[in-house]
Structures are given as C-alpha cells and as structure tokens.
Design a protein around this motif. Structure first.
Motif, PDB file in Angstrom:
ATOM      1  N   ALA A  60       0.848  -1.187   0.000  1.00 53.31           N
ATOM      2  CA  ALA A  60       0.000   0.000   0.000  1.00 53.31           C
ATOM      3  C   ALA A  60       0.883   1.236   0.000  1.00 53.31           C
ATOM      4  O   ALA A  60       1.636   1.466   0.950  1.00 53.31           O
ATOM      5  CB  ALA A  60      -0.914   0.002   1.216  1.00 53.31           C
ATOM      6  N   LEU A  61       0.813   2.030  -1.073  1.00 49.88           N
ATOM      7  CA  LEU A  61       1.572   3.273  -1.186  1.00 49.88           C
ATOM      8  C   LEU A  61       0.590   4.431  -1.045  1.00 49.88           C
ATOM      9  O   LEU A  61      -0.179   4.739  -1.953  1.00 49.88           O
ATOM     10  CB  LEU A  61       2.299   3.344  -2.529  1.00 49.88           C
ATOM     11  CG  LEU A  61       2.952   4.678  -2.901  1.00 49.88           C
ATOM     12  CD1 LEU A  61       3.919   5.143  -1.822  1.00 49.88           C
ATOM     13  CD2 LEU A  61       3.654   4.576  -4.248  1.00 49.88           C
ATOM     14  N   GLY A  62       0.571   5.036   0.135  1.00 49.15           N
ATOM     15  CA  GLY A  62      -0.362   6.124   0.402  1.00 49.15           C
ATOM     16  C   GLY A  62      -0.435   6.390   1.881  1.00 49.15           C
ATOM     17  O   GLY A  62       0.412   5.941   2.654  1.00 49.15           O
ATOM     18  N   VAL A  67      -4.182   2.537   3.384  1.00 45.94           N
ATOM     19  CA  VAL A  67      -3.879   1.307   4.126  1.00 45.94           C
ATOM     20  C   VAL A  67      -5.161   0.681   4.661  1.00 45.94           C
ATOM     21  O   VAL A  67      -5.375  -0.531   4.558  1.00 45.94           O
ATOM     22  CB  VAL A  67      -2.896   1.598   5.283  1.00 45.94           C
ATOM     23  CG1 VAL A  67      -2.688   0.341   6.130  1.00 45.94           C
ATOM     24  CG2 VAL A  67      -1.568   2.094   4.732  1.00 45.94           C
ATOM     25  N   ASN A  68      -6.046   1.510   5.215  1.00 45.48           N
ATOM     26  CA  ASN A  68      -7.297   0.995   5.769  1.00 45.48           C
ATOM     27  C   ASN A  68      -8.130   0.299   4.699  1.00 45.48           C
ATOM     28  O   ASN A  68      -8.677  -0.789   4.931  1.00 45.48           O
ATOM     29  CB  ASN A  68      -8.095   2.129   6.402  1.00 45.48           C
ATOM     30  CG  ASN A  68      -9.419   1.661   6.981  1.00 45.48           C
ATOM     31  OD1 ASN A  68     -10.404   1.504   6.266  1.00 45.48           O
ATOM     32  ND2 ASN A  68      -9.437   1.430   8.277  1.00 45.48           N
ATOM     33  N   ALA A  88       2.490  -4.854   3.069  1.00 47.49           N
ATOM     34  CA  ALA A  88       3.625  -3.944   3.254  1.00 47.49           C
ATOM     35  C   ALA A  88       3.128  -2.521   3.024  1.00 47.49           C
ATOM     36  O   ALA A  88       2.217  -2.295   2.230  1.00 47.49           O
ATOM     37  CB  ALA A  88       4.754  -4.276   2.284  1.00 47.49           C
ATOM     38  N   VAL A  89       3.711  -1.571   3.735  1.00 47.81           N
ATOM     39  CA  VAL A  89       3.256  -0.186   3.663  1.00 47.81           C
ATOM     40  C   VAL A  89       4.420   0.725   3.298  1.00 47.81           C
ATOM     41  O   VAL A  89       5.494   0.652   3.896  1.00 47.81           O
ATOM     42  CB  VAL A  89       2.653   0.269   5.008  1.00 47.81           C
ATOM     43  CG1 VAL A  89       2.203   1.721   4.922  1.00 47.81           C
ATOM     44  CG2 VAL A  89       1.478  -0.623   5.390  1.00 47.81           C
ATOM     45  N   LEU A 115      11.679  -1.922   3.244  1.00 50.07           N
ATOM     46  CA  LEU A 115      10.799  -3.006   2.812  1.00 50.07           C
ATOM     47  C   LEU A 115      11.580  -4.076   2.056  1.00 50.07           C
ATOM     48  O   LEU A 115      11.425  -5.277   2.317  1.00 50.07           O
ATOM     49  CB  LEU A 115       9.677  -2.437   1.936  1.00 50.07           C
ATOM     50  CG  LEU A 115       8.862  -3.431   1.106  1.00 50.07           C
ATOM     51  CD1 LEU A 115       8.170  -4.442   2.006  1.00 50.07           C
ATOM     52  CD2 LEU A 115       7.842  -2.687   0.246  1.00 50.07           C
ATOM     53  N   LEU A 116      12.430  -3.664   1.143  1.00 53.21           N
ATOM     54  CA  LEU A 116      13.218  -4.625   0.370  1.00 53.21           C
ATOM     55  C   LEU A 116      14.164  -5.410   1.284  1.00 53.21           C
ATOM     56  O   LEU A 116      14.337  -6.621   1.126  1.00 53.21           O
ATOM     57  CB  LEU A 116      13.988  -3.904  -0.733  1.00 53.21           C
ATOM     58  CG  LEU A 116      13.112  -3.296  -1.844  1.00 53.21           C
ATOM     59  CD1 LEU A 116      13.957  -2.458  -2.794  1.00 53.21           C
ATOM     60  CD2 LEU A 116      12.372  -4.387  -2.610  1.00 53.21           C
ATOM     61  N   ASP A 117      14.772  -4.717   2.243  1.00 53.21           N
ATOM     62  CA  ASP A 117      15.642  -5.413   3.202  1.00 53.21           C
ATOM     63  C   ASP A 117      14.841  -6.435   4.013  1.00 53.21           C
ATOM     64  O   ASP A 117      15.305  -7.562   4.245  1.00 53.21           O
ATOM     65  CB  ASP A 117      16.292  -4.404   4.154  1.00 53.21           C
ATOM     66  CG  ASP A 117      17.359  -3.564   3.470  1.00 53.21           C
ATOM     67  OD1 ASP A 117      17.834  -3.963   2.388  1.00 53.21           O
ATOM     68  OD2 ASP A 117      17.694  -2.496   4.012  1.00 53.21           O
ATOM     69  N   ALA A 118      13.631  -6.037   4.445  1.00 58.04           N
ATOM     70  CA  ALA A 118      12.807  -6.936   5.247  1.00 58.04           C
ATOM     71  C   ALA A 118      12.391  -8.168   4.452  1.00 58.04           C
ATOM     72  O   ALA A 118      12.363  -9.281   4.989  1.00 58.04           O
ATOM     73  CB  ALA A 118      11.570  -6.191   5.752  1.00 58.04           C
TER      74      ALA A 118
END
Length: 321
Positions: A60-62, A67-68, A88-89, A115-118
């Motif tokens: 979710a990009l925002g 997200v909700n 992922a956010v 995020l990419l690392d996670a």
C-alpha cells in the motif's frame, strides 16, 4: 513472489516521479503489478482481489486511508494470517500513523529500502486489528463491519476529523496546523462538552456513562503532531486487543489539562485525571449515544452513529517490517 502495489495518486507527500522510482525498485525484486486507485473504495476492491487470487504480497503506497482500504479488502472474508497475502506499507500521507507505529521510516524512499531489506531477510510480524460494526438491536445494526488498523473515535475527535475532511474538499492542504484550527472550532461549537451522551458497555463490568470523547486505540502512539508522538493509550499494542481513553468532561480547564498531558505524553504515561477513563486490552465492548455523533476510523470520517460495537482481534494479518 507475486505482488500488487496499490498506489494512491492523491497521496499528500508522494509525487508521480517518486511513485515511478518506487515501482521500478520493487519490480526488480518481484513479479509486480502496479495499480493507481481511481475512486473511493478502489484500494479495498484491489485488496479483495489480491486475496482471492492468492497473491503473496500487497504493498500500500499512500496514507492511512489507503492502508485501511487495502486491509478491509484483504480481510473481506475474515482474518486468516497464514493464507492471506502479507501487507507492506510505503507511507505517502501526511501523518502515516500505522507505518510509523510499525517502526517504518516516514519517508517513502527510505521505507521502500527498508521493505526490500525486510523481504530479503524474511522479517514480518502478525498484528492485531480492530473491528467496528453497528450494534445489534440499534438503528445502526445494518451498518457493515469495518476493520481499523490503529484507532477509532466516537464523538469529539471524530468531529474534528470531519471538519478537516470538509476543509480538504475545499482545497486546503492536510497539515497539522489545519487539524489544530479545526480542533479549536470543534471545541467551541461542541454542544455536549459539559455532559456527554456516550455510554460504554462491556461484559462483566458496570456501564461507564456520560462520556464526551471516546478514543479506541489498537496501538501506540495514537497519532503524531509533526514528529512528536502522542500517546492516548500508552499500553495499546498490536499484540493485544483494544484500549480506550474516554473523557467525561471537556470544560476549558479540562481541555487545557488533557491537551498538555497529550503533548507531554510518553510510552509510559498518558492522560489521567478524575474525568478520564482508561481501559486496557478489551476484546468486546459497545459505545451507545443518546444522540447521533460523528464516528471515525483510521482518520476517515464515516458519518453519524448512535451505537458502535467493537471487537479486538489478535493475530489478524501478517505485515512486513
């Protein structure tokens, strides 16, 4: 990995160029479909489709509203952490409470790197969520249930959110100064601030009546004022059920006292006093009002309600952290 990126083009702090860079970075690591939302509720529809199609990940990009919607789409048929796509956010809103409460950077580019690392390190956690629905036997009984990620409000604070949304529809930018101005206007025009109309009911306990303000927290902090975290319910956690901070009086001295306590709150100490009711780790409870009051979830104003039934659901969704 099959992933869907849901991007809100109206996100406050993310430009089209930034979105393109983020999409390119994510697409280099996974089989990615990127969709830009086109209408209110579109992110929810996309999240539901991702769950039905068995995708591995939804990004979710925002802001918190995006997200909700995604979360409500993913959990359309109920929570199932082992089966549903992970969430992922990448924060793109003005406050980004959910992302920051998870410990993510508040910058979209930095959050993408995290995020990419996670993902490479298989870092994830399962979080609890809140569910709100119309209370059985009330005039709101037919209102559909809806999930929230970090908070809900019934009464005064929801009125502030509604005022902010009205200003944004008139072209005003979502800033912290805008929230403060609308909070003051809500205070001076609040008809029930000296004697509330809300009663909290929960199994095995006496009702708590005459509440003016009811904030339901699924995590801590409750929100942010710039970079300052505000802790309405410091014990609230993604690992427990729901916490409540309620106030029975909003006189000028009381507001000054509780506002100061919020501004100086810490992870160990939140608002307290004779007019404050604090409850921790509630699984089931209901808020009833004698008159219709504003209601909000995750910063989204949902109109007027007279009764709301809350459920705290532990281990509802897997999130990349």
């Amino acid at each position: 990995m099959r992933a869907l990126l849901v991007a809100n083009p109206a996100a406050t702090t993310t430009s089209a160029r930034t979105r393109d860079v983020l999409i390119h970075a994510l697409a280099s690591e996974m089989k990615l479909e990127a969709v830009t939302t086109e209408y209110r509720g579109h992110a929810r529809d996309l999240g539901r489709r991702a769950a039905e199609n068995g995708l591995d990940l939804v990004v979710a990009l925002g802001g918190d509203g995006t997200v909700n919607e995604v979360v409500n789409g993913l959990l359309h048929n109920g929570p199932d952490p082992e089966r549903l796509p992970r969430l992922a956010v990448v924060p793109g809103g003005s406050t980004n409470v959910f992302a920051r409460a998870l410990g993510l950077p508040n910058d979209a580019v930095e959050a993408t790197g995290a995020l990419l690392d996670a993902l490479r390190e298989h870092r994830e956690r399962t979080v609890g969520l809140g569910l709100a629905a119309g209370a059985p036997g009330s005039e709101d009984e037919s209102v559909p249930a809806r999930w929230f990620t970090f908070c809900a409000g019934f009464g005064f604070d929801a009125g502030v959110v509604g005022r902010v949304e009205q200003q944004r529809e008139r072209g005003k930018r979502s800033t912290h100064a805008l929230y403060v101005r609308q909070l003051m206007r809500q205070f001076w025009e609040e008809p029930n601030r000296r004697r509330g109309t809300v009663t909290l009911e929960r199994p095995g306990a006496d009702p708590v009546a005459d509440l003016v303000l009811s904030i339901v927290c699924n995590t801590s902090p409750w929100t942010y004022l710039g970079n300052r975290p505000l802790y309405a319910s410091p014990e609230a956690s993604f690992d427990t059920a729901l916490d409540v901070l309620a106030l029975s009086r909003l006189s000028t001295p009381a507001v000054a006292r509780y506002a100061t306590q919020l501004l100086t709150s810490t992870p160990e100490r939140g608002p307290r006093g004779k007019d404050a009711v604090t409850l921790h780790d509630l699984t089931d409870f209901t808020l009833h009002s004698k008159v219709p009051l504003p209601f909000q979830m995750d910063g989204d104003h949902l109109g007027l309600r007279t009764s709301v039934q809350f459920t705290g659901v532990r281990r509802a969704l897997r999130v990349i952290v």
